[in-house]
Write a protein that holds these residues in place. Structure first.
Motif, PDB file in Angstrom:
ATOM      1  N   HIS A 136       8.969  10.148  -1.817  1.00  0.00           N
ATOM      2  CA  HIS A 136       7.669   9.597  -1.421  1.00  0.00           C
ATOM      3  C   HIS A 136       7.127  10.272  -0.155  1.00  0.00           C
ATOM      4  CE1 HIS A 136       8.325   5.829  -4.053  1.00  0.00           C
ATOM      5  NE2 HIS A 136       7.306   6.506  -4.542  1.00  0.00           N
ATOM      6  N   GLU A 178       8.863   9.410   3.891  1.00  0.00           N
ATOM      7  CA  GLU A 178      10.057   8.571   4.024  1.00  0.00           C
ATOM      8  C   GLU A 178      11.135   9.433   4.693  1.00  0.00           C
ATOM      9  OE1 GLU A 178       9.149   5.584   0.300  1.00  0.00           O
ATOM     10  OE2 GLU A 178      10.756   7.040   0.061  1.00  0.00           O
ATOM     11  N   ARG A 208       3.233   8.282  -0.821  1.00  0.00           N
ATOM     12  CA  ARG A 208       3.705   7.522  -1.986  1.00  0.00           C
ATOM     13  C   ARG A 208       2.922   7.850  -3.253  1.00  0.00           C
ATOM     14  NH1 ARG A 208       6.883   3.110  -2.654  1.00  0.00           N
ATOM     15  NH2 ARG A 208       6.445   1.720  -4.385  1.00  0.00           N
ATOM     16  N   HIS A 214      15.411   7.234  -0.461  1.00  0.00           N
ATOM     17  CA  HIS A 214      14.095   6.722  -0.071  1.00  0.00           C
ATOM     18  C   HIS A 214      14.251   5.858   1.183  1.00  0.00           C
ATOM     19  CE1 HIS A 214      11.744   7.317  -3.954  1.00  0.00           C
ATOM     20  NE2 HIS A 214      12.956   7.738  -4.270  1.00  0.00           N
ATOM     21  N   CYS A 215      13.137   5.189   1.554  1.00  0.00           N
ATOM     22  CA  CYS A 215      13.205   4.079   2.497  1.00  0.00           C
ATOM     23  C   CYS A 215      12.070   3.128   2.150  1.00  0.00           C
ATOM     24  CB  CYS A 215      13.097   4.552   3.944  1.00  0.00           C
ATOM     25  SG  CYS A 215      11.475   5.183   4.379  1.00  0.00           S
TER      26      CYS A 215
HETATM   27 ZN   LIG Z   1      10.263   5.686  -1.797  1.00  0.00          ZN
END
Ligand SMILES: [Zn+2]
Length: 371
Positions: free
Chosen positions: A40, A43, A92, A169-170
């Motif tokens: 994304h 991130e 994103r 991810h985060c």
């Molecule tokens: Zn993500």
């Protein structure tokens, strides 16, 4: 370490992005792990963890300790990294069409099922190899027109025949957590414990085809399709959420990279003594039991509970304060569980997702992931 730069078509003539791919260990050696950061784009915890992992893998390779192969994509979304609107990054979604970069990966099952029908035997290892080849062919033959579709196809082509896929991810603000398929919960329990996950969210299908499931679910569905043939779940895949977007430090990233190395050692990708697995910080819960909290009206967001806190049904998690009328609306939870993610924004429009609670009871159906 061997580094490749895979060109991606740009949005306009004269603009070309490229994907950087590092490979460690002997080409073709098994088990193969595929690790990518920041699908994304904005991130950064995953990108920094990948940077620390690269350093560790270079040292391990110099010591001759890469037994299998590791494919590392330190920043998986150069297109998203280049997207800026009035000074802010948009990672994103693809600004061209609003598509989420981690949704709608190609569903390969029909193509692969047609390709392997009549070729599967009672030999599980042989079936695995036949299916892997068919999966690679199906990715190569899948449609890609836009730059984002080319990116998705390129990433999937790198990961589809790996034994292990770790997609880093985060969340917005979050405690460490991960998502995986229910039948892979046992396999990822050591990783969750090593990372200190406070939520592990399980589904057999979460909807909208995220990257990790594009790699792992074909095996599950081919098993259902050919019930009389032995088919392994030959690709273990997870989406790891390395806390929140602002949780970026060398200390955290180094510890996360260490946890990943320990897991890859446990799985035989890296040579070394078996790592000590700490006690789990949580029990897995169904993704269908993850309760999203919504803002009932527009206003300022004042949180009363922090990420990683255990909450009970009826607890007030936040208040929405309307700056116009002074009205104050509580946002309460219906679930007992862990508040594993919160929105970093402190202003909400009506219907905004404010947080997520990992509850035990499945309360939702259909598409289970955030948009
Ligand atoms: Zn993500």
């Amino acid at each position: 370490m061997r580094t490749m730069n895979l060109p991606l078509p740009g949005h306009a003539p004269g603009l070309q992005a490229a994907l950087t791919v590092h490979r460690f260990g002997e080409a073709g050696a098994r088990p193969r792990a595929y690790v990518q950061g920041a699908l994304h784009a904005d991130e950064i915890p995953g990108m920094l963890a990948a940077h620390h992992l690269r350093g560790r893998l270079e040292r391990l390779e110099a010591e001759g300790r890469i037994r299998g192969e590791v494919v590392l994509v330190p920043f998986a979304n150069p297109l998203g990294l280049s997207q800026r609107v009035l000074g802010g990054m948009v990672g994103r979604f693809d600004l061209a069409d609003g598509a989420n970069f981690n949704r709608h990966y190609p569903d390969l099952v029909e193509t692969v099922a047609a390709a392997v029908a009549g070729r599967l035997t009672d030999d599980e290892t042989r079936n695995r190899d036949v299916i892997r080849t068919a999966l690679k062919d199906a990715v190569a033959a899948s449609d890609a027109t836009t730059p984002a579709e080319h990116l998705k196809r390129t990433l999937l082509s790198l990961a589809i025949d790996a034994d292990i896929v770790l997609d880093l991810h985060c969340d917005s603000e979050a405690a460490m957590h991960l998502y995986t398929l229910t039948p892979q919960a046992e396999d990822f329990a050591p990783l969750a414990a090593l990372l200190g996950c406070q939520a592990v969210l399980l589904a057999t299908e979460s909807g909208d085809e995220p990257f990790d499931e594009a790699c792992s679910t074909p095996w599950l569905r081919l098993r259902e399709r050919f019930p009389d043939k032995p088919i392994p779940l030959a690709c273990l895949a997870t989406t790891v959420e390395l806390r929140g977007q602002a949780d970026v430090s060398h200390e955290l990233a180094a510890a996360d990279a260490e946890a990943l190395v320990a897991f890859l050692t446990l799985r035989g990708v890296i040579e070394g003594p078996a790592p000590t697995i700490p006690p789990a910080r949580c029990e897995p819960t169904p993704l269908a039991g993850s309760e999203p909290l919504f803002a009932p009206l527009a206003g300022m967001v004042v949180f009363h509970r922090g990420v990683g806190e255990r909450v009970a049904a009826g607890d007030m998690i936040a208040e929405i304060v309307c700056p116009e009328t002074g009205a104050v609306a509580p946002v309460t939870t219906r679930s007992d569980g862990v508040l594993f993610a919160r929105s970093a924004s402190r202003f909400a429009h009506p219907g905004k997702r404010l947080g997520k609670i990992a509850g035990k009871d499945p309360t939702r159906a259909g598409k289970l992931l955030s948009p």
